[in-house]
Design a protein around this motif. Structure first.
Motif, PDB file in Angstrom:
ATOM      1  N   GLU A  30      -5.535  -3.219  -5.931  1.00 26.01           N
ATOM      2  CA  GLU A  30      -5.275  -3.641  -4.754  1.00 26.01           C
ATOM      3  C   GLU A  30      -6.289  -4.115  -3.854  1.00 26.01           C
ATOM      4  O   GLU A  30      -7.545  -3.164  -3.834  1.00 26.01           O
ATOM      5  N   THR A  31      -6.496  -5.142  -3.491  1.00 27.75           N
ATOM      6  CA  THR A  31      -7.787  -5.864  -2.776  1.00 27.75           C
ATOM      7  C   THR A  31      -7.581  -5.442  -1.084  1.00 27.75           C
ATOM      8  O   THR A  31      -6.178  -5.473  -0.762  1.00 27.75           O
ATOM      9  N   THR A  32      -8.585  -5.742  -0.503  1.00 27.60           N
ATOM     10  CA  THR A  32      -8.408  -5.438   1.039  1.00 27.60           C
ATOM     11  C   THR A  32      -9.487  -6.601   1.654  1.00 27.60           C
ATOM     12  O   THR A  32     -10.655  -6.474   1.570  1.00 27.60           O
ATOM     13  N   LEU A  33      -8.765  -7.619   2.439  1.00 21.37           N
ATOM     14  CA  LEU A  33      -9.303  -8.519   3.268  1.00 21.37           C
ATOM     15  C   LEU A  33      -9.964  -9.546   2.233  1.00 21.37           C
ATOM     16  O   LEU A  33      -9.721 -10.729   2.505  1.00 21.37           O
ATOM     17  N   THR A  34     -11.247  -9.348   1.629  1.00 26.13           N
ATOM     18  CA  THR A  34     -11.845 -10.087   1.155  1.00 26.13           C
ATOM     19  C   THR A  34     -11.749 -10.331  -0.341  1.00 26.13           C
ATOM     20  O   THR A  34     -12.554 -11.082  -0.957  1.00 26.13           O
ATOM     21  N   GLY A  35     -10.804  -9.962  -1.177  1.00 28.03           N
ATOM     22  CA  GLY A  35     -10.587 -10.196  -2.380  1.00 28.03           C
ATOM     23  C   GLY A  35     -11.386  -9.640  -3.368  1.00 28.03           C
ATOM     24  O   GLY A  35     -12.271  -8.509  -3.025  1.00 28.03           O
ATOM     25  N   CYS A  36     -11.385  -9.938  -4.503  1.00 30.60           N
ATOM     26  CA  CYS A  36     -12.509  -9.319  -5.373  1.00 30.60           C
ATOM     27  C   CYS A  36     -12.765 -10.483  -6.672  1.00 30.60           C
ATOM     28  O   CYS A  36     -11.800 -11.481  -6.606  1.00 30.60           O
ATOM     29  N   ALA A  37     -13.645 -10.251  -7.513  1.00 30.90           N
ATOM     30  CA  ALA A  37     -13.874 -11.143  -8.783  1.00 30.90           C
ATOM     31  C   ALA A  37     -13.875 -10.213 -10.054  1.00 30.90           C
ATOM     32  O   ALA A  37     -14.568  -9.169 -10.137  1.00 30.90           O
TER      33      ALA A  37
END
Length: 291
Positions: A60-67
């Motif tokens: 679950e990501t929040t606002l800015t995502g992930c990689a």
């Protein structure tokens, strides 16, 4: 679900990325919140797209995502808040299953609009479960820590073939305003009639202090009918608690299991996914329902 499907290495953790499944059910009497994905429909959809059972763990990501970088070839899907998806810098589909080659970096971009995205990988995120769940619980501290750069996440063995899907319709994040149905009670009698009229007619806004524990609001305070405090009593997801400042707080997945501030009403569970996607500053209206 043993971790036999390789590893995802976190390259960019984003503002807050956590492991989530459908939560820890049946432990509230021990003071353990349910936790789990805030936007459960988006979590379930991501898992269906890659052939997982719906309770498999996602990110679950929040606002800015992930990689993340895939150690082996994997099939992934990103749902929830719309965002740009890239594999080694090349655009990839959002809301669909996509193959990520070994060594490639999958980048989940910023939410536009909305708050939370869900990254499912075929086989699921196979961290060790705690009390029957792999979810990160920010209130109790149970489950894996929020992701950081360099975190290595085991992936389970895929349960079966990835289903063929032409389209996967899903509701979008609230735009313009968030409308929340509210079943009054059990402590609506702790507030004046004027306060209940305010709750029904006023427009609140999502506070930037909102988190996985609760959606906090900014707006007119609700006046109590009398002095005094309640003994602590059980809390449920969707409970709208009113602290001393008079501004309603909608409890989300990591909420405490008990509380002593009066609960003016409860938002039905099916409406909480929209609350999970409401950005700070978004207008909020409560539609009061009598039980």
């Amino acid at each position: 679900m043993p971790g036999t499907g390789g590893v995802l290495e976190v390259v960019r953790a984003g503002a807050l990325t956590t492991v989530q499944d459908l939560g820890r059910v049946g432990h509230a009497h021990l003071g353990v919140p349910r936790s789990g994905a805030l936007d459960a429909p988006a979590h379930r959809l991501a898992n269906r797209l890659v052939g997982n059972p719906e309770d498999a763990a996602t990110l679950e990501t929040t606002l800015t995502g992930c990689a993340v970088r895939a150690e082996r070839p994997v099939v992934v899907a990103v749902t929830g808040a719309p965002c740009a998806v890239r594999i080694d810098g090349r655009p990839a589909p959002w809301g669909a299953a996509v193959r990520v080659p070994a060594g490639a970096v999958l980048d989940v971009g910023a939410a536009r609009p909305g708050v939370r995205g869900y990254l499912a990988v075929a086989g699921g995120i196979a961290v060790e479960p705690v009390l029957g769940s792999r979810s990160t619980d920010l209130l109790s501290g149970l489950g894996p820590a929020p992701l950081a750069e360099g975190t290595r996440l085991p992936v389970g063995e895929p349960a079966g073939p990835v289903p063929r899907t032409d389209a996967a319709p899903a509701p979008g994040p609230p735009v313009g305003e968030l409308v929340l149905p509210l079943v009054l009670g059990p402590r609506d009698d702790w507030f004046t009639p004027a306060a209940l009229r305010t709750l029904a007619r006023a427009t609140y806004r999502v506070s930037s202090a909102s988190n996985r524990i609760g959606l906090r609001t900014e707006g007119p305070a609700l006046e109590r009918a009398g002095a005094g405090e309640l003994p602590s009593e059980g809390m449920v997801s969707g409970a709208v608690q009113v602290p001393p400042d008079g501004r309603p707080v909608v409890f989300l997945a990591d909420h405490p299991t008990t509380g002593g501030y009066p609960v003016v009403g409860v938002v039905p569970e099916e409406a909480l996914a929209a609350a999970a996607q409401a950005v700070p500053g978004l207008p909020v209206r409560f539609v009061l329902l009598r039980h």
